[in-house]
Scaffold this motif. Sequence first.
Motif, short mmCIF file in Angstrom:
data_model
loop_
_atom_site.label_atom_id
_atom_site.label_comp_id
_atom_site.label_asym_id
_atom_site.label_seq_id
_atom_site.Cartn_x
_atom_site.Cartn_y
_atom_site.Cartn_z
N UNK A 127 0.85 -1.18 0.00
CA UNK A 127 0.00 0.00 0.00
C UNK A 127 0.89 1.23 0.00
N UNK A 128 0.54 2.18 -0.85
CA UNK A 128 1.36 3.38 -0.97
C UNK A 128 1.07 4.34 0.18
N UNK A 152 -2.93 3.75 -2.81
CA UNK A 152 -3.06 2.71 -3.84
C UNK A 152 -2.55 1.38 -3.29
N UNK A 153 -3.22 0.32 -3.70
CA UNK A 153 -2.84 -1.02 -3.23
C UNK A 153 -2.46 -1.92 -4.40
N UNK A 154 -1.60 -2.86 -4.11
CA UNK A 154 -1.11 -3.80 -5.11
C UNK A 154 -1.07 -5.18 -4.46
N UNK A 206 -6.90 -11.59 0.21
CA UNK A 206 -6.19 -10.74 1.18
C UNK A 206 -6.44 -9.27 0.84
N UNK A 207 -6.63 -8.47 1.88
CA UNK A 207 -6.86 -7.04 1.69
C UNK A 207 -5.90 -6.25 2.57
N UNK A 208 -5.18 -5.33 1.96
CA UNK A 208 -4.27 -4.48 2.72
C UNK A 208 -4.95 -3.14 2.95
N UNK A 261 -0.55 -0.67 9.48
CA UNK A 261 -0.97 -1.27 8.22
C UNK A 261 -1.45 -2.68 8.52
N UNK A 262 -2.58 -3.04 7.94
CA UNK A 262 -3.21 -4.33 8.20
C UNK A 262 -3.17 -5.19 6.93
N UNK A 263 -3.18 -6.49 7.16
CA UNK A 263 -3.41 -7.45 6.09
C UNK A 263 -4.52 -8.38 6.56
N UNK A 264 -5.70 -8.18 6.02
CA UNK A 264 -6.84 -9.04 6.32
C UNK A 264 -6.76 -10.25 5.40
N UNK A 265 -6.70 -11.42 5.98
CA UNK A 265 -6.52 -12.65 5.22
C UNK A 265 -7.73 -13.54 5.44
N UNK A 266 -8.46 -13.81 4.37
CA UNK A 266 -9.67 -14.62 4.44
C UNK A 266 -9.51 -15.91 3.65
#
Length: 118
Positions: free
Chosen positions: A51-52, A57-59, A68-70, A77-82
Amino acid sequence: QVQLVESGGGLVQPGGSLRLSCTASTFDLDNYAVGWFRQAPGNRREEVSCISSSDGSTYSVGSGTGRFTISRTENTVYLQMNNLDPDDTGVYYCAASKWCWPGSSDSWGQGTQITVSP
């Protein structure tokens, strides 16, 4: 150099979820792009998501895309992992740099272990 700390790892069953956090202990993480990386046993470290700092912006790359969502809030900074899969097992690192993606010479955390197993 930036000091980063990851948290939120653990043991989870397939199909479960985890949220990783990356924080900075001595400075404002909001001024940095932050990337998440994974290193599975016997494998090289690989990019997961970034994430910038400028516009958020996310990549995402690899098998986590779509699962996964950053995101970021103040200094975290989070990383949601489903829908986790056993192939997601590994040590997850966060790293900070001026732009995505951080490189080996940038600042890294110590990592947090994720194990996906029945």
